[in-house]
Design a protein around this motif. Structure first.
Motif, mmCIF file in Angstrom:
data_model
loop_
_atom_site.group_PDB
_atom_site.id
_atom_site.type_symbol
_atom_site.label_atom_id
_atom_site.label_comp_id
_atom_site.label_asym_id
_atom_site.label_seq_id
_atom_site.Cartn_x
_atom_site.Cartn_y
_atom_site.Cartn_z
ATOM 1 N N ALA A 252 0.851 -1.147 -0.080
ATOM 2 C CA ALA A 252 -0.074 0.044 0.057
ATOM 3 C C ALA A 252 0.785 1.172 -0.022
ATOM 4 O O ALA A 252 0.404 2.182 -0.628
ATOM 5 C CB ALA A 252 -0.956 -0.025 1.309
ATOM 6 N N ILE A 253 2.109 1.267 0.749
ATOM 7 C CA ILE A 253 2.809 2.253 0.642
ATOM 8 C C ILE A 253 3.580 2.571 -0.539
ATOM 9 O O ILE A 253 3.481 3.734 -0.977
ATOM 10 C CB ILE A 253 3.768 2.261 1.714
ATOM 11 C CG1 ILE A 253 3.400 2.126 3.318
ATOM 12 C CG2 ILE A 253 5.123 3.324 1.795
ATOM 13 C CD1 ILE A 253 4.301 1.560 4.499
ATOM 14 N N ALA A 254 4.124 1.569 -1.199
ATOM 15 C CA ALA A 254 4.330 1.707 -2.629
ATOM 16 C C ALA A 254 3.489 2.033 -3.554
ATOM 17 O O ALA A 254 3.629 3.059 -4.394
ATOM 18 C CB ALA A 254 5.063 0.220 -3.012
ATOM 19 N N ALA A 255 2.312 1.786 -3.348
ATOM 20 C CA ALA A 255 1.237 2.136 -4.670
ATOM 21 C C ALA A 255 0.812 3.607 -4.110
ATOM 22 O O ALA A 255 0.711 4.359 -5.096
ATOM 23 C CB ALA A 255 -0.007 1.270 -4.257
ATOM 24 N N GLY A 256 0.655 3.920 -2.956
ATOM 25 C CA GLY A 256 0.654 5.507 -2.662
ATOM 26 C C GLY A 256 1.534 6.324 -3.120
ATOM 27 O O GLY A 256 1.354 7.401 -3.720
ATOM 28 N N ALA A 257 2.935 5.990 -2.944
ATOM 29 C CA ALA A 257 4.100 6.886 -3.298
ATOM 30 C C ALA A 257 3.804 6.965 -5.081
ATOM 31 O O ALA A 257 4.156 8.187 -5.429
ATOM 32 C CB ALA A 257 5.342 6.201 -3.106
ATOM 33 N N ALA A 258 3.557 5.925 -5.846
ATOM 34 C CA ALA A 258 3.241 5.946 -7.156
ATOM 35 C C ALA A 258 2.117 6.917 -7.390
ATOM 36 O O ALA A 258 2.213 7.677 -8.406
ATOM 37 C CB ALA A 258 3.155 4.426 -7.444
ATOM 38 N N GLU A 259 1.122 6.995 -6.934
ATOM 39 C CA GLU A 259 0.193 7.654 -7.239
ATOM 40 C C GLU A 259 0.410 8.951 -6.925
ATOM 41 O O GLU A 259 -0.278 9.765 -7.845
ATOM 42 C CB GLU A 259 -1.366 7.243 -6.313
ATOM 43 C CG GLU A 259 -2.615 7.738 -6.683
ATOM 44 C CD GLU A 259 -3.815 7.462 -5.663
ATOM 45 O OE1 GLU A 259 -4.847 7.946 -6.077
ATOM 46 O OE2 GLU A 259 -3.468 6.526 -5.190
ATOM 47 N N GLN A 260 0.972 9.438 -5.805
ATOM 48 C CA GLN A 260 1.273 10.802 -5.572
ATOM 49 C C GLN A 260 2.171 11.434 -6.667
ATOM 50 O O GLN A 260 2.247 12.604 -6.744
ATOM 51 C CB GLN A 260 1.944 10.998 -4.072
ATOM 52 C CG GLN A 260 0.862 10.649 -3.075
ATOM 53 C CD GLN A 260 1.563 10.513 -1.604
ATOM 54 O OE1 GLN A 260 1.885 11.861 -1.181
ATOM 55 N NE2 GLN A 260 1.707 9.541 -1.091
ATOM 56 N N THR A 261 2.808 10.619 -7.213
ATOM 57 C CA THR A 261 3.866 11.261 -8.246
ATOM 58 C C THR A 261 3.536 11.043 -9.818
ATOM 59 O O THR A 261 4.513 11.553 -10.473
ATOM 60 C CB THR A 261 5.387 10.705 -7.829
ATOM 61 O OG1 THR A 261 5.257 9.255 -7.938
ATOM 62 C CG2 THR A 261 5.713 11.203 -6.717
ATOM 63 N N GLY A 262 2.672 10.225 -9.553
ATOM 64 C CA GLY A 262 2.255 9.805 -11.325
ATOM 65 C C GLY A 262 2.806 8.831 -11.801
ATOM 66 O O GLY A 262 2.652 8.697 -13.033
ATOM 67 N N CYS A 263 3.473 8.027 -11.052
ATOM 68 C CA CYS A 263 4.214 6.895 -11.647
ATOM 69 C C CYS A 263 3.389 5.509 -11.429
ATOM 70 O O CYS A 263 2.338 5.943 -10.937
ATOM 71 C CB CYS A 263 5.548 6.726 -10.798
ATOM 72 S SG CYS A 263 6.924 7.995 -10.924
ATOM 73 N N THR A 264 3.927 4.710 -12.202
ATOM 74 C CA THR A 264 3.468 3.273 -11.728
ATOM 75 C C THR A 264 4.670 2.591 -10.962
ATOM 76 O O THR A 264 5.843 2.910 -11.102
ATOM 77 C CB THR A 264 3.245 2.627 -13.122
ATOM 78 O OG1 THR A 264 4.297 2.485 -13.966
ATOM 79 C CG2 THR A 264 2.026 3.381 -13.857
ATOM 80 N N CYS A 265 3.925 1.470 -10.621
ATOM 81 C CA CYS A 265 4.885 0.609 -9.501
ATOM 82 C C CYS A 265 4.709 -0.940 -9.830
ATOM 83 O O CYS A 265 3.611 -1.475 -10.080
ATOM 84 C CB CYS A 265 4.511 0.943 -8.356
ATOM 85 S SG CYS A 265 5.418 0.025 -6.975
ATOM 86 N N ASP A 266 5.864 -1.706 -9.899
ATOM 87 C CA ASP A 266 5.989 -3.106 -9.570
ATOM 88 C C ASP A 266 6.505 -3.308 -8.453
ATOM 89 O O ASP A 266 7.549 -2.974 -8.132
ATOM 90 C CB ASP A 266 6.550 -3.508 -10.767
ATOM 91 C CG ASP A 266 6.237 -3.402 -12.415
ATOM 92 O OD1 ASP A 266 5.002 -3.234 -12.375
ATOM 93 O OD2 ASP A 266 6.972 -3.030 -13.323
ATOM 94 N N CYS A 267 5.733 -4.093 -7.560
ATOM 95 C CA CYS A 267 6.216 -4.572 -6.105
ATOM 96 C C CYS A 267 6.113 -6.154 -6.287
ATOM 97 O O CYS A 267 5.267 -6.740 -6.381
ATOM 98 C CB CYS A 267 5.257 -4.074 -4.917
ATOM 99 S SG CYS A 267 5.975 -4.315 -3.576
ATOM 100 N N ASP A 268 7.364 -6.809 -6.734
ATOM 101 C CA ASP A 268 7.256 -8.263 -6.925
ATOM 102 C C ASP A 268 7.912 -9.019 -5.633
ATOM 103 O O ASP A 268 9.134 -8.727 -5.134
ATOM 104 C CB ASP A 268 8.118 -8.295 -8.226
ATOM 105 C CG ASP A 268 7.223 -7.806 -9.505
ATOM 106 O OD1 ASP A 268 6.147 -7.959 -9.406
ATOM 107 O OD2 ASP A 268 8.134 -7.313 -10.321
#
Length: 386
Positions: A252-268
């Motif tokens: 959730a923290i990774a997804a939140g950081a991505a959303e706040q910056t307009g990025c996408t995220c892979d958490c594998d």
């Protein structure tokens, strides 16, 4: 039980060669070959490349017909990136080979029937060779197992935590950082926010839990908005349930950081180890034998082992113990340090690995010859597994 002088000499040479030529997990080609060549020479049936891992092996010996229990020893031989054998795995393979040879010789001499297997398990530090070998059925049928691990001081198995390892990548858009920063999407901003979120999370984290990570990629040049960044993280906790709950928050923290910056995220998920089940009868017998040999041993230090090992997965399927042997003249020398690496390269460390092999061999013989002890080991495992 003593090693023949010629075998001791060969093991010392093997130990030194592996120590001076560290190899990373799943790439321990020289270390695996040295062990397999020696074990073949000693008359073991050796099978290599188990579970699609080129540097894995098993060395088996059927004893007096093989109708008794099947006992296992474990070897490790991978090193750490950048710091070599600062966990002393070259000593683990020495203790595993020596214990196997000594136990076989003693059981053969006594006319006791059974089977003993030494498992060569690569990639313990991050990749989980034992996890893959367990999933492939390599350990099926083994009734109990032991491994000897160097520490600063000799102590009983104090357990190990569950761990889950993750690769976290943020994807943005590159742009000139001076001329057109507004056209970029900054993946480093997302990574920094992610680390800040992890730092704030620690305040509410259970005291014994751990989260720790490093940045593998932060960008390519200061004048280019980073389009790709990457981190590598460990989550640890005493039990699997807590670790899984931590994973949910972590994602959730990774997804939140991505959303706040307009990025996408892979958490594998990269790898995961189960916590160790500590076997009390094996631990007590280890301490008793060590003390009878004049070696001081810490029976209990009031804390739980907060490292992690893929032997935890082994301990979940059979009674086992990860036995610690001291290689330093004082405590307070932690694993994964230059100081521990230097201690692991001494003649004293080699002698301690051989002494631990003698103890593990005695434990194995005790398992075969004392039904009450064997039953107690199994009963303790059953109770903790339940």
């Amino acid at each position: 039980m003593n090693l023949p002088d010629d075998l001791r000499t060969e093991l010392r040479s093997l130990c030194r060669t592996i120590y001076e030529n560290p190899e990373l997990g799943f790439k321990e080609f020289n270390a695996a070959k040295l062990q397999c060549d020696l074990l073949k020479k000693l008359g073991f049936t050796v099978t290599e490349g188990l579970a699609d891992l080129p540097t894995s092996y098993k060395a088996e010996k059927i004893i007096n017909g093989g109708n008794g229990p099947h006992f296992g020893f474990f070897s490790e031989y991978d090193a750490l990136a950048g710091i070599g054998h600062a966990c002393g795995h070259h000593l683990i393979c020495v203790s595993g080979i020596a214990a196997t040879v000594l136990a076989v010789a003693e059981l053969e001499k006594r006319g006791i029937s059974g089977k003993i297997t030494l498992f060569g398990t690569p990639g313990e530090e991050q990749l989980g060779g034992k996890v893959k070998m367990k999933a492939a059925g390599v350990f099926d049928g083994v009734e109990a197992g032991l491994i000897g691990h160097p520490y600063d001081l000799s102590s009983c198995d104090d357990g190990a935590y569950s761990v889950r390892r993750f690769s976290v990548k943020f994807h943005g858009k590159a742009s000139h950082a001076g001329m057109a920063p507004h056209l970029g999407i900054n993946a480093l901003d997302a990574l920094i926010l992610f680390f800040n979120g992890i730092g704030l999370w620690r305040q509410q984290m259970p005291e014994a839990s751990r989260v720790h990570g490093i940045i593998l990629k932060g960008g390519d040049a200061p004048n280019v908005i980073p389009a790709e960044t990457e981190a590598f993280f460990y989550l640890r906790a005493k039990d699997l349930q807590t670790t899984l709950a931590m994973e949910k928050r972590f994602r959730a923290i990774a997804a939140g950081a991505a959303e706040q910056t307009g990025c996408t995220c892979d958490c594998d998920l990269v790898s995961a180890y189960d916590p160790c089940l500590v076997n009390a009868p094996l631990n007590t017998a280890y301490a008793d034998i060590l003390e009878s040999m004049g070696e001081p041993v810490i029976r209990a230090n009031g804390t739980e082992g907060r490292a992690s090992t893929d032997f935890g997965d082994v301990s979940q399927m059979m009674p086992g113990a990860n036995l610690h042997f001291g290689i330093c003249d004082h405590g307070g020398v932690p694993l994964h340090t230059v100081e521990f690496r230097e201690a692991a390269g001494t003649e004293h460390a080699f002698d301690q690995a051989v002494r631990t092999a003698q103890v593990m061999a005695q434990l194995c013989v005790k398992y075969y010859t004392e039904p009450d002890f064997r039953n107690a080991v199994q009963a303790d495992f059953n109770a903790k597994k339940a």
